[in-house]
Design a protein around this motif. Structure first.
Motif, PDB file in Angstrom:
ATOM      1  N   GLU A  32      40.291  47.051  44.754  1.00  0.00           N
ATOM      2  CA  GLU A  32      41.284  47.707  43.886  1.00  0.00           C
ATOM      3  C   GLU A  32      40.702  47.966  42.495  1.00  0.00           C
ATOM      4  O   GLU A  32      40.908  49.040  41.924  1.00  0.00           O
ATOM      5  CB  GLU A  32      42.545  46.840  43.802  1.00  0.00           C
ATOM      6  N   LEU A  33      39.965  47.007  41.951  1.00  0.00           N
ATOM      7  CA  LEU A  33      39.381  47.177  40.612  1.00  0.00           C
ATOM      8  C   LEU A  33      38.192  48.126  40.616  1.00  0.00           C
ATOM      9  O   LEU A  33      37.780  48.594  39.558  1.00  0.00           O
ATOM     10  CB  LEU A  33      38.986  45.820  40.032  1.00  0.00           C
ATOM     11  N   ASP A  34      37.662  48.423  41.792  1.00  0.00           N
ATOM     12  CA  ASP A  34      36.564  49.390  41.880  1.00  0.00           C
ATOM     13  C   ASP A  34      37.035  50.776  41.454  1.00  0.00           C
ATOM     14  O   ASP A  34      36.240  51.612  41.051  1.00  0.00           O
ATOM     15  CB  ASP A  34      36.016  49.429  43.307  1.00  0.00           C
ATOM     16  N   ASN A  35      38.352  50.998  41.502  1.00  0.00           N
ATOM     17  CA  ASN A  35      38.936  52.277  41.096  1.00  0.00           C
ATOM     18  C   ASN A  35      39.202  52.340  39.600  1.00  0.00           C
ATOM     19  O   ASN A  35      39.736  53.329  39.116  1.00  0.00           O
ATOM     20  CB  ASN A  35      40.232  52.526  41.871  1.00  0.00           C
ATOM     21  N   GLY A  36      38.877  51.266  38.866  1.00  0.00           N
ATOM     22  CA  GLY A  36      39.058  51.275  37.421  1.00  0.00           C
ATOM     23  C   GLY A  36      39.905  50.115  36.928  1.00  0.00           C
ATOM     24  O   GLY A  36      40.373  49.281  37.697  1.00  0.00           O
ATOM     25  N   THR A  37      40.091  50.085  35.626  1.00  0.00           N
ATOM     26  CA  THR A  37      40.852  49.033  34.956  1.00  0.00           C
ATOM     27  C   THR A  37      42.307  49.066  35.415  1.00  0.00           C
ATOM     28  O   THR A  37      42.897  50.135  35.568  1.00  0.00           O
ATOM     29  CB  THR A  37      40.770  49.223  33.428  1.00  0.00           C
ATOM     30  N   ARG A  38      42.867  47.878  35.650  1.00  0.00           N
ATOM     31  CA  ARG A  38      44.254  47.773  36.091  1.00  0.00           C
ATOM     32  C   ARG A  38      44.985  46.688  35.305  1.00  0.00           C
ATOM     33  O   ARG A  38      44.394  45.678  34.948  1.00  0.00           O
ATOM     34  CB  ARG A  38      44.331  47.377  37.576  1.00  0.00           C
ATOM     35  N   ARG A  39      46.252  46.912  35.079  1.00  0.00           N
ATOM     36  CA  ARG A  39      47.123  45.875  34.539  1.00  0.00           C
ATOM     37  C   ARG A  39      47.615  45.031  35.710  1.00  0.00           C
ATOM     38  O   ARG A  39      47.507  45.430  36.874  1.00  0.00           O
ATOM     39  CB  ARG A  39      48.286  46.507  33.789  1.00  0.00           C
ATOM     40  N   PHE A  40      48.156  43.851  35.404  1.00  0.00           N
ATOM     41  CA  PHE A  40      48.572  42.919  36.447  1.00  0.00           C
ATOM     42  C   PHE A  40      49.554  43.570  37.421  1.00  0.00           C
ATOM     43  O   PHE A  40      49.402  43.460  38.637  1.00  0.00           O
ATOM     44  CB  PHE A  40      49.189  41.664  35.812  1.00  0.00           C
ATOM     45  N   GLY A  41      50.569  44.240  36.884  1.00  0.00           N
ATOM     46  CA  GLY A  41      51.571  44.879  37.736  1.00  0.00           C
ATOM     47  C   GLY A  41      50.981  45.940  38.642  1.00  0.00           C
ATOM     48  O   GLY A  41      51.406  46.098  39.793  1.00  0.00           O
ATOM     49  N   GLY A  88      30.579  41.906  39.071  1.00  0.00           N
ATOM     50  CA  GLY A  88      31.595  42.281  40.056  1.00  0.00           C
ATOM     51  C   GLY A  88      31.267  43.599  40.734  1.00  0.00           C
ATOM     52  O   GLY A  88      31.450  43.748  41.948  1.00  0.00           O
ATOM     53  N   ARG A  89      30.774  44.573  39.954  1.00  0.00           N
ATOM     54  CA  ARG A  89      30.386  45.855  40.543  1.00  0.00           C
ATOM     55  C   ARG A  89      29.221  45.680  41.517  1.00  0.00           C
ATOM     56  O   ARG A  89      29.185  46.307  42.574  1.00  0.00           O
ATOM     57  CB  ARG A  89      30.039  46.869  39.456  1.00  0.00           C
ATOM     58  N   SER A  90      28.276  44.802  41.166  1.00  0.00           N
ATOM     59  CA  SER A  90      27.144  44.573  42.070  1.00  0.00           C
ATOM     60  C   SER A  90      27.610  43.905  43.362  1.00  0.00           C
ATOM     61  O   SER A  90      27.079  44.193  44.438  1.00  0.00           O
ATOM     62  CB  SER A  90      26.043  43.746  41.391  1.00  0.00           C
ATOM     63  N   LEU A  91      28.611  43.036  43.279  1.00  0.00           N
ATOM     64  CA  LEU A  91      29.158  42.429  44.489  1.00  0.00           C
ATOM     65  C   LEU A  91      29.853  43.486  45.342  1.00  0.00           C
ATOM     66  O   LEU A  91      29.719  43.492  46.566  1.00  0.00           O
ATOM     67  CB  LEU A  91      30.129  41.297  44.135  1.00  0.00           C
ATOM     68  N   ASN A  92      30.583  44.393  44.721  1.00  0.00           N
ATOM     69  CA  ASN A  92      31.208  45.483  45.476  1.00  0.00           C
ATOM     70  C   ASN A  92      30.160  46.308  46.209  1.00  0.00           C
ATOM     71  O   ASN A  92      30.366  46.705  47.357  1.00  0.00           O
ATOM     72  CB  ASN A  92      32.032  46.383  44.551  1.00  0.00           C
ATOM     73  N   GLU A  93      29.044  46.584  45.552  1.00  0.00           N
ATOM     74  CA  GLU A  93      27.962  47.328  46.203  1.00  0.00           C
ATOM     75  C   GLU A  93      27.419  46.562  47.406  1.00  0.00           C
ATOM     76  O   GLU A  93      27.119  47.143  48.443  1.00  0.00           O
ATOM     77  CB  GLU A  93      26.832  47.634  45.214  1.00  0.00           C
TER      78      GLU A  93
END
Length: 112
Positions: A32-41, A88-93
């Motif tokens: 989900e965060l791979d798509n960009g910054t997110r707020r908790f909600g 975190g991005r490297s883990l996604n990769e």
């Protein structure tokens, strides 16, 4: 916060990696965060079925592991945003080929 009991010793690299992404929600939070910054909600809405308690717990652990950055804005009402760190991005990769494998497996299981 998470305890240091989760930190090795590890048998191999897979063991160390799985320690960081263990649980149902962590890999989905990364996705989900791979798509960009997110707020908790926004994160909660993007992950149907996750409880608030579990999301908070996983985000804290992921922040402690250096995968997620938590930015608190001193506003009224307070605003908190989550994003992936370089780690975190490297883990996604690293997880991307596993996602391809999972998609192929799903298609194979759905075939008659």
């Amino acid at each position: 916060m998470a305890t240091n009991a989760r930190r090795g010793p590890y048998i191999c690299g897979i063991d160390a990696a799985m320690d960081v992404v263990s649980g149902k929600w962590k890999s989905l939070i990364l996705w989900e965060l791979d798509n960009g910054t997110r707020r908790f909600g926004e994160l909660k809405r993007g992950l149907p079925g996750v409880s608030e308690k579990m999301l908070v717990q996983h985000l804290r652990e992921m922040e402690e592991d250096g995968l997620v950055h938590r930015e608190v804005y001193r506003e009224v009402p307070p605003r908190v945003e989550y994003s992936l760190t370089d780690h975190g991005r490297s883990l996604n990769e690293a997880l991307r080929p596993l996602g391809v494998w999972g998609t192929q497996r799903s298609a194979r299981l759905a075939a008659p």
